[in-house]
Enzyme design. Structure first.
Site, PDB file in Angstrom:
ATOM      1  N   TYR A  68       0.832  -1.213   0.000  1.00 32.81           N
ATOM      2  CA  TYR A  68       0.000   0.000   0.000  1.00 32.81           C
ATOM      3  C   TYR A  68       0.865   1.261   0.000  1.00 32.81           C
ATOM      4  O   TYR A  68       0.532   2.265  -0.633  1.00 32.81           O
ATOM      5  CB  TYR A  68      -1.009  -0.032   1.157  1.00 32.81           C
ATOM      6  N   ASP A 105      -7.876   6.141  -5.224  1.00 31.30           N
ATOM      7  CA  ASP A 105      -6.794   7.125  -5.411  1.00 31.30           C
ATOM      8  C   ASP A 105      -7.220   8.582  -5.292  1.00 31.30           C
ATOM      9  O   ASP A 105      -6.372   9.485  -5.314  1.00 31.30           O
ATOM     10  CB  ASP A 105      -6.104   6.884  -6.782  1.00 31.30           C
ATOM     11  N   HIS A 120     -14.925   1.472  -2.678  1.00 38.13           N
ATOM     12  CA  HIS A 120     -13.907   0.627  -2.047  1.00 38.13           C
ATOM     13  C   HIS A 120     -12.995   1.405  -1.106  1.00 38.13           C
ATOM     14  O   HIS A 120     -11.901   0.947  -0.809  1.00 38.13           O
ATOM     15  CB  HIS A 120     -13.067  -0.069  -3.135  1.00 38.13           C
ATOM     16  N   CYS A 128      -8.277   1.274  12.505  1.00 36.51           N
ATOM     17  CA  CYS A 128      -7.618   0.189  13.231  1.00 36.51           C
ATOM     18  C   CYS A 128      -8.275  -1.136  12.839  1.00 36.51           C
ATOM     19  O   CYS A 128      -9.366  -1.162  12.294  1.00 36.51           O
ATOM     20  CB  CYS A 128      -7.621   0.415  14.734  1.00 36.51           C
ATOM     21  N   CYS A 151      -2.793   1.909  16.056  1.00 37.44           N
ATOM     22  CA  CYS A 151      -3.895   2.872  16.236  1.00 37.44           C
ATOM     23  C   CYS A 151      -3.545   3.820  17.393  1.00 37.44           C
ATOM     24  O   CYS A 151      -3.224   3.353  18.502  1.00 37.44           O
ATOM     25  CB  CYS A 151      -5.183   2.121  16.561  1.00 37.44           C
ATOM     26  N   GLY A 191     -13.205   2.043 -17.689  1.00 39.77           N
ATOM     27  CA  GLY A 191     -11.999   1.562 -17.041  1.00 39.77           C
ATOM     28  C   GLY A 191     -12.187   0.449 -16.048  1.00 39.77           C
ATOM     29  O   GLY A 191     -11.424   0.338 -15.089  1.00 39.77           O
ATOM     30  N   THR A 192     -13.200  -0.386 -16.276  1.00 40.36           N
ATOM     31  CA  THR A 192     -13.346  -1.511 -15.357  1.00 40.36           C
ATOM     32  C   THR A 192     -13.537  -2.802 -16.137  1.00 40.36           C
ATOM     33  O   THR A 192     -14.216  -2.842 -17.161  1.00 40.36           O
ATOM     34  CB  THR A 192     -14.511  -1.319 -14.364  1.00 40.36           C
ATOM     35  N   SER A 193     -12.929  -3.867 -15.620  1.00 37.66           N
ATOM     36  CA  SER A 193     -13.070  -5.177 -16.270  1.00 37.66           C
ATOM     37  C   SER A 193     -14.438  -5.773 -15.968  1.00 37.66           C
ATOM     38  O   SER A 193     -14.896  -6.705 -16.609  1.00 37.66           O
ATOM     39  CB  SER A 193     -11.985  -6.135 -15.766  1.00 37.66           C
ATOM     40  N   ASN A 217     -13.637   1.262 -22.843  1.00 35.19           N
ATOM     41  CA  ASN A 217     -12.567   0.363 -22.419  1.00 35.19           C
ATOM     42  C   ASN A 217     -11.755   0.000 -23.664  1.00 35.19           C
ATOM     43  O   ASN A 217     -12.352  -0.281 -24.707  1.00 35.19           O
ATOM     44  CB  ASN A 217     -13.173  -0.904 -21.805  1.00 35.19           C
TER      45      ASN A 217
END
Ligand code: BV8
Length: 254
Positions: A68, A105, A120, A128, A151, A191-193, A217
């Site tokens: 990440y 993002d 998402h 935490c 945390c 932009g998504t499968s 796409n």
């Protein structure tokens, strides 16, 4: 292709409520790897499906935290691309535009979109492990030397406030997204499968009601089968041409 773009613009121009569903492909031209394209270098040998899970994090907290941090580094360096900016510009052309994104993002907000549903979560927020304390930013653990950080409230491991596989999506985001899929006049998908559920089912809900569904796409995806119009190409090229075509229909006074 230009005729298809003009057809899509003609049909979008009269729309009142537009939902725009996006996936990692719209951030590709900002330099952020998509989820399923094999990444270059270090991360190529890891499967995101193993890393983007709480089990994966518990198995190897340092590895997942570093993944990440790597992606956060890409996001920090990234700027919205022409596709994000075109989506934001839709708000000046249509009465009601909401972006439903699977991306973490924040580039839609950076591009100027004012109504963004983050299905998402966000790579810029942390919580935490058991979810009791949420909404932390990097400043909240800046002073900690040990990574992954703990945390500040309860001392448990911190984690990115994103939705991992096997985890419920944020209730309010999910409800708003499905309400919109059920009520919008049109859904523009880019932009998504169409691999990940429950996000990927949103266009099917809209199509089933007879809403206009347009898919953008460069490659075949799971959405094209229900799309009224499939615009084959990268978002950074197709979306600005689509929005310009709507603008042209409106004439100079918009
Ligand atoms: C849940 C956050 C249930 C982390 C991500 C049916 C119903 C419900 C669940 C399931 C189901 N079937 C299976 C499941 C389980 C699972 C799932 O969907 N698995 C799939 C893989 C089969 N779903 C879940 O686990 C979800 N949780 O449902 O919980 C539950 C119920 C009760 C109690 C508890 C739980 C949670 C899913 C969320 C996972 N988190 N991300 C992070 O980002 O680090 S998902 C991850 O995939 C990203 O968010 C990514 O955005 C998303 C979707 O992928 P895409 O965005 O589409 O990216 P991808 O690489 O696949 O495709 C990119 C596309 O862009 C390609 O088509 C490419 O051609 C295109 N492209 C490339 N360049 C460009 C471009 N497009 C435009 N322009 C370009 N230049």
């Amino acid at each position: 292709m230009e005729e298809l773009i003009r057809e899509a613009a003609r049909r979008l121009a009269g729309v009142h409520t537009l939902a725009v569903l996006t996936g990692s492909g719209v951030s590709r031209e900002s330099g952020i790897a998509t989820f399923r394209d094999p990444e270059e270098g270090l991360w190529a040998r890891y499967d995101p499906m193993d890393l983007a899970t709480q089990e994966g994090y518990l198995r190897n907290p340092t590895l997942v935290w570093q993944w990440y941090e790597h992606r956060f580094g890409m996001v920090e360096k990234a700027a919205p691309n022409a596709g994000h900016l075109a989506i934001a510009r839709l708000e000046t052309l249509l009465p009601q535009v909401t972006v439903i994104t699977q991306n973490i993002d924040g580039l839609h907000q950076a591009a100027g979109s004012t109504d963004v549903i983050e299905l998402h979560g966000s790579i810029r927020r942390y919580r935490c492990l058991d979810g009791r304390h949420t909404g932390f930013t990097r400043a909240d653990f800046a002073g900690q030397s040990e990574m992954p950080p703990k945390c500040p409230r309860c001392g448990a491991l911190l984690r990115p406030e994103v939705v991992w596989f096997g985890e419920m999506l944020p209730r309010d985001a999910l409800e708003r997204a499905f309400d919109l899929a059920e009520s919008c006049d049109a859904m523009l998908v880019a932009g998504t499968s169409g691999e990940v559920q429950p996000a990927a089912s949103l266009p099917f809900y809209s199509a089933r009601r007879g809403a206009l569904v347009i898919d953008v796409n460069p490659d075949q995806d799971n959405i094209a089968s229900v799309a009224d119009i499939y615009l084959r190409g990268p978002g950074g090229s197709v979306l600005p041409r689509l929005i310009q075509a709507i603008q042209d229909l409106r004439g100079p006074n918009g």
